[in-house]
Design an enzyme around this catalytic site. Structure first.
Site, PDB file in Angstrom:
ATOM      1  N   ASN A 121       0.965  -0.992  -0.178  1.00  7.20           N
ATOM      2  CA  ASN A 121      -0.033   0.097   0.060  1.00  7.20           C
ATOM      3  C   ASN A 121       0.577   1.378   0.040  1.00  7.20           C
ATOM      4  O   ASN A 121       1.584   1.461   0.922  1.00  7.20           O
ATOM      5  CB  ASN A 121      -0.966   0.116   1.185  1.00  7.20           C
ATOM      6  N   GLY A 181       2.711   2.250  10.789  1.00  2.00           N
ATOM      7  CA  GLY A 181       3.558   3.280  10.692  1.00  2.00           C
ATOM      8  C   GLY A 181       4.284   3.837  11.729  1.00  2.00           C
ATOM      9  O   GLY A 181       4.919   4.911  11.791  1.00  2.00           O
ATOM     10  N   GLU A 231      -6.704   4.670   7.983  1.00  2.00           N
ATOM     11  CA  GLU A 231      -6.605   6.371   7.865  1.00  2.00           C
ATOM     12  C   GLU A 231      -7.685   6.893   6.929  1.00  2.00           C
ATOM     13  O   GLU A 231      -7.786   8.204   7.157  1.00  2.00           O
ATOM     14  CB  GLU A 231      -5.202   6.320   6.691  1.00  2.00           C
ATOM     15  N   HIS A 248      -9.596   1.328   4.863  1.00  4.35           N
ATOM     16  CA  HIS A 248      -8.132   1.408   5.591  1.00  4.35           C
ATOM     17  C   HIS A 248      -8.462   2.343   6.436  1.00  4.35           C
ATOM     18  O   HIS A 248      -9.176   3.303   6.501  1.00  4.35           O
ATOM     19  CB  HIS A 248      -7.039   1.983   4.613  1.00  4.35           C
ATOM     20  N   GLU A 286      -5.202  -4.810  10.643  1.00  2.00           N
ATOM     21  CA  GLU A 286      -4.341  -3.896  10.601  1.00  2.00           C
ATOM     22  C   GLU A 286      -4.634  -2.952  11.850  1.00  2.00           C
ATOM     23  O   GLU A 286      -5.403  -2.161  11.890  1.00  2.00           O
ATOM     24  CB  GLU A 286      -4.360  -2.961   9.508  1.00  2.00           C
ATOM     25  N   LYS A 300       0.120   4.119  -0.380  1.00  2.00           N
ATOM     26  CA  LYS A 300      -0.694   5.702   0.341  1.00  2.00           C
ATOM     27  C   LYS A 300      -0.261   6.815  -0.754  1.00  2.00           C
ATOM     28  O   LYS A 300      -0.304   6.587  -1.912  1.00  2.00           O
ATOM     29  CB  LYS A 300      -0.094   5.823   1.693  1.00  2.00           C
ATOM     30  N   SER A 350       3.471  -2.057  10.184  1.00  3.00           N
ATOM     31  CA  SER A 350       5.084  -1.852  10.512  1.00  3.00           C
ATOM     32  C   SER A 350       5.545  -3.481   9.968  1.00  3.00           C
ATOM     33  O   SER A 350       6.615  -3.927  10.765  1.00  3.00           O
ATOM     34  CB  SER A 350       5.436  -1.638  11.841  1.00  3.00           C
TER      35      SER A 350
HETATM   36  P1  PGA Z   1       2.793   0.316   7.665  1.00  2.00           P
HETATM   37  O1  PGA Z   1       1.479   0.698   6.950  1.00  2.00           O
HETATM   38  O2  PGA Z   1       3.487  -0.922   6.750  1.00  2.00           O
HETATM   39  O3  PGA Z   1       3.747   1.698   6.863  1.00  2.00           O
HETATM   40  O4  PGA Z   1       2.797   0.450   8.979  1.00  2.00           O
HETATM   41  C1  PGA Z   1       0.417  -0.312   6.513  1.00  2.00           C
HETATM   42  C2  PGA Z   1      -0.598   0.062   6.063  1.00  2.00           C
HETATM   43  O5  PGA Z   1      -1.196   1.105   6.560  1.00  2.00           O
HETATM   44  O6  PGA Z   1      -1.236  -0.721   5.386  1.00  2.00           O
END
Ligand code: PGA
Length: 246
Positions: free
Chosen positions: A4, A169, A92, A90, A163, A6, A209
């Site tokens: 992903n 992140g 976010e 997601h 997640e 983003k 992560s």
């Molecule tokens: P990250 O993001 O691997 O940077 O923690 C995962 C995601 O948001 O799908």
């Protein structure tokens, strides 16, 4: 194994990524490899992966076929651009960008399946919920409010990603045990609603992560069928290492 991206990379950077990534990906990788670039980068990504087994997806979609929805992208548009997957719900988007609800997530998942896109439906608890020991309660609520509204046929087309928001992140990945317990819970919710066969066939990804350094511990868990990788998928070497380890 899903990447992903983003809101990172321009079309030019997308092309450069695939120039590096394609030779690193062993021809006989035994899993689906899907990259989710920003919508503006999808045509460049689709062009770049031609002739490979890599697949491309959108990071979001809107459920209406078309209309006065400024800034949105329909399932049909993603599909026409060459995407075959889409991320839905997601965290976010649930918590920051668009305040998406479980009901929105359901409508988006249904629209994706109707357009023959494979949705990766994201669920997961926030830090406060995690600290309060409410993770499983949140997962059950998100499942009941979103995924449970699908028909059996629709459910057979989806992938779920667990997640935990506190792991995204932050560098604090969930331990393989925490992730595995959450996946087991999701699978048992799926079994209650859609039956044992459907639950056994369901692919559940872990996201938060994921890095080359922790992928092996996660993938050793039988309940973890793959990963949704954010930051570490932006670099061709690191994403290729994650796929190779998986
Ligand atoms: P990250 O993001 O691997 O940077 O923690 C995962 C995601 O948001 O799908």
């Amino acid at each position: 194994m899903a990447g992903n991206w983003k809101m990172y990379k321009t079309p030019q950077e997308t092309v450069r990524f695939f120039e590096r990534f394609k030779p690193l990906l062993s021809a006989n990788h035994a899993c689906d490899v899907v990259i989710f670039p920003a919508a503006i980068d999808i045509p460049a990504a689709v062009h770049a992966i031609a002739g490979t087994s890599i697949q491309i997806g959108g990071q979001n979609l809107y459920w209406a076929k078309e209309g006065a929805y400024t800034g949105e992208t329909s399932a049909a548009m993603l599909s026409a651009a060459g995407a075959t997957w889409v991320v839905v719900g997601h965290s976010e988007r649930r918590h920051h960008v668009a305040h998406e609800t479980d009901a929105d997530v359901l409508k988006k998942t249904q629209a994706a399946v109707a357009a023959s896109l494979t949705p990766i439906v994201c669920v997961g608890e926030c830090l406060e919920e995690h600290k309060a020991g409410k993770a499983h309660e949140v997962l059950i609520r998100q499942f009941a409010g979103g995924i449970a509204g699908l028909t059996e046929e629709q459910f057979a087309q989806i992938v779920i990603a667990y997640e935990p928001v506190w792991a995204i992140g932050t560098g604090h990945t969930a331990t393989p045990e925490i992730a595995s317990k959450a996946h087991t819970l999701i699978r048992s919710e799926a079994e209650k609603r859609f039956g044992e066969d459907a639950a056994n066939r369901l692919r559940i990804l872990y996201g938060g992560s994921v890095k080359p350094e922790n992928i092996q511990g996660l993938m050793k868990e039988p309940e973890i069928d793959g990963t949704l990788v954010g930051g570490a998928s932006l670099d061709a070497e690191s994403f290729a290492r994650i796929i190779a380890a998986a």
